[in-house]
Design an enzyme around this catalytic site. Structure first.
Site, PDB file in Angstrom:
ATOM      1  N   ASN A   1       3.039   5.193   7.202  1.00  0.00           N
ATOM      2  CA  ASN A   1       3.596   4.424   6.089  1.00  0.00           C
ATOM      3  C   ASN A   1       2.440   4.095   5.143  1.00  0.00           C
ATOM      4  O   ASN A   1       1.655   3.199   5.407  1.00  0.00           O
ATOM      5  CB  ASN A   1       4.241   3.147   6.653  1.00  0.00           C
ATOM      6  CG  ASN A   1       4.710   2.208   5.568  1.00  0.00           C
ATOM      7  OD1 ASN A   1       4.794   2.569   4.395  1.00  0.00           O
ATOM      8  ND2 ASN A   1       5.025   0.981   5.956  1.00  0.00           N
TER       9      ASN A   1
ATOM     10  N   LYS B   1       2.506   2.809   2.284  1.00  0.00           N
ATOM     11  CA  LYS B   1       2.751   1.626   1.439  1.00  0.00           C
ATOM     12  C   LYS B   1       2.380   1.953  -0.013  1.00  0.00           C
ATOM     13  O   LYS B   1       2.548   3.084  -0.445  1.00  0.00           O
ATOM     14  CB  LYS B   1       2.015   0.406   1.996  1.00  0.00           C
ATOM     15  CG  LYS B   1       2.315   0.209   3.489  1.00  0.00           C
ATOM     16  CD  LYS B   1       1.885  -1.108   4.035  1.00  0.00           C
ATOM     17  CE  LYS B   1       2.250  -1.172   5.524  1.00  0.00           C
ATOM     18  NZ  LYS B   1       1.929  -2.455   6.135  1.00  0.00           N
TER      19      LYS B   1
ATOM     20  N   HIS C   1      11.608  -2.617   6.374  1.00  0.00           N
ATOM     21  CA  HIS C   1      10.229  -3.021   6.670  1.00  0.00           C
ATOM     22  C   HIS C   1      10.075  -4.514   6.378  1.00  0.00           C
ATOM     23  O   HIS C   1      10.663  -5.027   5.431  1.00  0.00           O
ATOM     24  CB  HIS C   1       9.241  -2.193   5.834  1.00  0.00           C
ATOM     25  CG  HIS C   1       7.837  -2.376   6.288  1.00  0.00           C
ATOM     26  ND1 HIS C   1       7.091  -3.478   5.933  1.00  0.00           N
ATOM     27  CD2 HIS C   1       7.052  -1.633   7.105  1.00  0.00           C
ATOM     28  CE1 HIS C   1       5.903  -3.389   6.522  1.00  0.00           C
ATOM     29  NE2 HIS C   1       5.854  -2.283   7.228  1.00  0.00           N
TER      30      HIS C   1
ATOM     31  N   GLU D   1       7.850  -6.142   4.989  1.00  0.00           N
ATOM     32  CA  GLU D   1       7.395  -6.458   3.622  1.00  0.00           C
ATOM     33  C   GLU D   1       8.565  -6.419   2.644  1.00  0.00           C
ATOM     34  O   GLU D   1       8.620  -7.194   1.685  1.00  0.00           O
ATOM     35  CB  GLU D   1       6.280  -5.474   3.215  1.00  0.00           C
ATOM     36  CG  GLU D   1       4.992  -5.776   3.974  1.00  0.00           C
ATOM     37  CD  GLU D   1       4.085  -4.581   4.216  1.00  0.00           C
ATOM     38  OE1 GLU D   1       4.261  -3.531   3.572  1.00  0.00           O
ATOM     39  OE2 GLU D   1       3.191  -4.703   5.080  1.00  0.00           O
TER      40      GLU D   1
ATOM     41  N   GLU E   1       7.976  -3.769  14.828  1.00  0.00           N
ATOM     42  CA  GLU E   1       6.715  -4.170  14.199  1.00  0.00           C
ATOM     43  C   GLU E   1       6.643  -5.690  14.153  1.00  0.00           C
ATOM     44  O   GLU E   1       7.240  -6.312  13.270  1.00  0.00           O
ATOM     45  CB  GLU E   1       6.644  -3.632  12.766  1.00  0.00           C
ATOM     46  CG  GLU E   1       6.731  -2.133  12.671  1.00  0.00           C
ATOM     47  CD  GLU E   1       6.126  -1.632  11.366  1.00  0.00           C
ATOM     48  OE1 GLU E   1       5.227  -0.806  11.440  1.00  0.00           O
ATOM     49  OE2 GLU E   1       6.549  -2.093  10.297  1.00  0.00           O
TER      50      GLU E   1
ATOM     51  N   GLY F   1      -1.164  -5.257   9.574  1.00  0.00           N
ATOM     52  CA  GLY F   1      -2.304  -5.373   8.665  1.00  0.00           C
ATOM     53  C   GLY F   1      -3.258  -6.498   9.017  1.00  0.00           C
ATOM     54  O   GLY F   1      -4.126  -6.853   8.225  1.00  0.00           O
TER      55      GLY F   1
ATOM     56  N   SER G   1      -1.081  -2.686  13.271  1.00  0.00           N
ATOM     57  CA  SER G   1      -2.495  -2.481  13.606  1.00  0.00           C
ATOM     58  C   SER G   1      -2.693  -1.453  14.719  1.00  0.00           C
ATOM     59  O   SER G   1      -3.592  -1.591  15.550  1.00  0.00           O
ATOM     60  CB  SER G   1      -3.170  -3.811  13.956  1.00  0.00           C
ATOM     61  OG  SER G   1      -3.097  -4.694  12.845  1.00  0.00           O
TER      62      SER G   1
HETATM   63  P1  PGA Z   1      -0.544  -1.562   9.818  1.00  0.00           P
HETATM   64  O1  PGA Z   1       0.933  -1.476   9.177  1.00  0.00           O
HETATM   65  O2  PGA Z   1      -0.689  -0.368  10.743  1.00  0.00           O
HETATM   66  O3  PGA Z   1      -1.485  -1.523   8.659  1.00  0.00           O
HETATM   67  O4  PGA Z   1      -0.602  -2.852  10.585  1.00  0.00           O
HETATM   68  C1  PGA Z   1       2.027  -1.025   9.920  1.00  0.00           C
HETATM   69  C2  PGA Z   1       3.277  -1.081   9.062  1.00  0.00           C
HETATM   70  O5  PGA Z   1       3.463  -2.068   8.350  1.00  0.00           O
HETATM   71  O6  PGA Z   1       4.115  -0.146   9.077  1.00  0.00           O
END
Ligand code: PGA
Length: 251
Positions: free
Chosen positions: A9, A11, A96, A98, A168, A174, A214
């Protein structure tokens, strides 16, 4: 048997040119990736057409990061599921955290998105996961169960067979904090049981449940060794071909 999937992903990162270089970097190292692992890349919308061309003939699948909750019409700034499917995407990430947090996506919105995506033959990568305060209050099972029930339980078994689930935990995205393999396995097993109760054991055995938050080459092996973790949804570490491939070879 369910698929092992590693999905990147991206983003809102990379220019189109940087994205093309990232895809080339992944393609150059594909011989390292076991053929049982399905790789998926999810670049920004602007990158999807050149990405589809670059990926043609490869085994790497293309995903969008979102789609509109309407089919077409006067929805300025939105991109509809048929547009995404029409340029060669096979997957679409939906729900997601976000999107839920910053763009107010609710279960109601996500039901429409899932239905529109499935109608176009797209495979939704449906994201669920609890926030830190929910985990601390020991509410993570109930939160994740509701996210699954409200958005997926209306599907027919045939439709559900097209869905990939990504767990997640919001506190791990992140942040550099990964769920321990035990924490992740515990909730992945719970998700699979929730699916078994609604759609039957065969559907539960066949659905791929990815871990996200992460995930990186140094912790992927331990996570992927868990019986109910079928791969990863990768954010930060998907922006470097070396790290993305390093995760994909961790099964
Ligand atoms: P990250 O994001 O690996 O940077 O923690 C995962 C995601 O949000 O899909």
């Amino acid at each position: 048997m369910r698929k092992n999937i590693v999905a990147g992903n991206w983003k809102m990162n990379t220019s189109v040119v940087e994205g093309e270089a990232l895809i080339q970097g992944i393609l150059e190292r594909m011989q390292e990736v076991p053929s049982s692992v399905q790789l998926v890349v999810a670049p920004p919308f602007t990158h999807l057409v050149p990405a589809a061309a670059a990926l043609r003939g490869s085994s790497v699948a293309l995903s969008a990061q979102n789609c509109a909750d309407q089919l077409k019409g006067a929805y300025t700034g939105e991109v509809a599921a048929p547009m995404i499917a029409g340029i060669g995407c096979q997957y679409v990430i939906l729900g997601h955290s976000e999107r839920r947090e910053y763009y107010g996506e609710t279960s109601q919105t996500l039901v429409r998105k899932i239905d529109l995506a499935l109608a176009e033959g797209l495979k939704p990568i449906y994201c669920v996961g609890e926030k830190l305060e929910e985990r601390e209050a020991n509410r993570h099972f109930e939160v994740v169960e509701a996210q699954i029930r409200e958005v997926l339980f209306h599907l027919t078994p045939e439709q559900f067979a097209q869905v990939v689930i990504a767990y997640e935990p919001v506190w791990a995205i992140g942040t550099g904090k990964t769920a321990t393999a035990e924490q992740a396995q515990e909730i992945h097993a719970f998700i699979r049981k929730t699916i078994a109760d609604q759609f039957g054991q065969t559907a539960a055995d066949e659905v791929s449940i990815l871990y996200g938050g992460s995930c990186k080459p140094s912790n992927a092996k331990e996570l992927f060794a868990c019986p109910d973790i079928d791969g990863g949804l990768i954010g930060g570490a998907a922006l470097k071909a070396e790290d993305f491939i390093g995760i994909a070879v961790s099964f």
